[in-house]
Write a protein that holds these residues in place. Sequence first.
Motif, PDB file in Angstrom:
ATOM      1  N   CYS A 175      63.128  98.375   8.541  1.00 45.61           N
ATOM      2  CA  CYS A 175      62.440  97.662   9.619  1.00 45.61           C
ATOM      3  C   CYS A 175      63.406  97.316  10.745  1.00 45.61           C
ATOM      4  CB  CYS A 175      61.785  96.390   9.070  1.00 45.61           C
ATOM      5  SG  CYS A 175      60.354  96.721   8.007  1.00 45.61           S
ATOM      6  N   MET A 224      64.082 100.485  12.774  1.00 41.63           N
ATOM      7  CA  MET A 224      62.893 101.089  13.356  1.00 41.63           C
ATOM      8  C   MET A 224      62.601 100.462  14.705  1.00 41.63           C
ATOM      9  SD  MET A 224      59.023 101.071  11.745  1.00 41.63           S
ATOM     10  CE  MET A 224      59.701 101.265  10.103  1.00 41.63           C
ATOM     11  N   ARG A 276      60.396  99.314  18.032  1.00 36.69           N
ATOM     12  CA  ARG A 276      59.106  98.617  18.032  1.00 36.69           C
ATOM     13  C   ARG A 276      57.934  99.573  18.203  1.00 36.69           C
ATOM     14  NH1 ARG A 276      62.850  95.437  20.712  1.00 36.69           N
ATOM     15  NH2 ARG A 276      63.155  93.343  19.843  1.00 36.69           N
ATOM     16  N   ARG A 281      57.345 101.129  14.868  1.00 34.22           N
ATOM     17  CA  ARG A 281      56.742 100.137  13.978  1.00 34.22           C
ATOM     18  C   ARG A 281      55.250  99.989  14.271  1.00 34.22           C
ATOM     19  NH1 ARG A 281      58.146  93.670  14.009  1.00 34.22           N
ATOM     20  NH2 ARG A 281      56.825  93.088  12.228  1.00 34.22           N
ATOM     21  N   ARG A 317      53.289 103.241  13.120  1.00 30.73           N
ATOM     22  CA  ARG A 317      53.143 103.339  11.668  1.00 30.73           C
ATOM     23  C   ARG A 317      52.095 102.353  11.156  1.00 30.73           C
ATOM     24  NH1 ARG A 317      59.000 104.283   8.702  1.00 30.73           N
ATOM     25  NH2 ARG A 317      59.624 106.146   9.876  1.00 30.73           N
ATOM     26  N   LEU A 359      51.818  91.855  14.809  1.00 29.22           N
ATOM     27  CA  LEU A 359      53.204  92.295  14.663  1.00 29.22           C
ATOM     28  C   LEU A 359      54.174  91.399  15.419  1.00 29.22           C
ATOM     29  CD1 LEU A 359      52.789  96.173  15.006  1.00 29.22           C
ATOM     30  CD2 LEU A 359      53.264  94.873  12.919  1.00 29.22           C
TER      31      LEU A 359
END
Length: 319
Positions: free
Chosen positions: A15, A18, A20, A23, A26, A215
Amino acid sequence: MTSVREDARTVLRSCRTMDRYERFRRAAVDRGLPGDEVDAFADQLRFAVWAGAGGPEGEGVGQEGGLPRLPVGVGWPSGGSGSPLPFIASVDCAALPRAEGLPLPVDGSLLFFLHHEDDLEADPGTDGSGFARVLYVPVGTEAVVASPPPDHDRRTFFHEEIPFLVPERRLSAWVEPVLPEWVEERDVEFESEVVKQVFDGLEHLDELCELVDELWPEPDRSSSFRIGGYCAAIGGQDPPWTRMAAANLAERLAGEPDLPRSERTRLRRAEEYRLIREWVPLAQFHTGSDFYYGCFLIGSDDLAAQRFDGMRSFTMFTE
């Protein structure tokens, strides 16, 4: 066999590395949202650096007010009238959190100056008002805290009693997602044909917006200085994009006085969309006034190349 704790650490490391956008994509695909919609939505999503009063838990990234640190031998920036420009803020680029799609310098400092009253009256069709300035100080440059300009305590602003120098306040910064106004309002009546086509294709817009909120929950803090994202809607005036588009088209269509109004409107909206895609807010901030808001724009290519003399300033009136 790895332990549950080791598996959790692996996920956490993934995470952290990764970006944004990845993220978001996904998470959206995992929810079964169509890939083409996810990509179209992500193309409108921006990440911006927001800054506000620094707290004991956050690393300082700069300052608002106070006295700037200027390179040795460089005088206090002045405006078109020759008068010194009020210092707004400075940020340490190396200390700023990284925001995807925002090609800020990786080090050095950015200093912002603005005389909001004079800038508001400047011609928006010119390349620069002369009453706003961004100064980039590369890392390693010898710099010192500037002395206040001579007679700095005389009346600087005509309409309000605002001091030239304001108390220094430390800034801390974080990254927030930003969406265009037409997404937030679900209203494309006055947008370009390109935007309307994108909007019509976003059948799961509510779910995509909800995912962004999940998120990146809105932090319980307020920002006074922003870099990147989209221009904030201030008062009832045209936003900077619209003013830039109108100025560009006035020159381009000067030889076509009989062009129908509907076609001029279509061309202006298309030009506005192009500018939104190619220009980014370098700084948006509250001034010392209750009625003026500063907005510095810069082309993405100029920002990546550190050509800060290409900045355009659009001071906005809040009422």
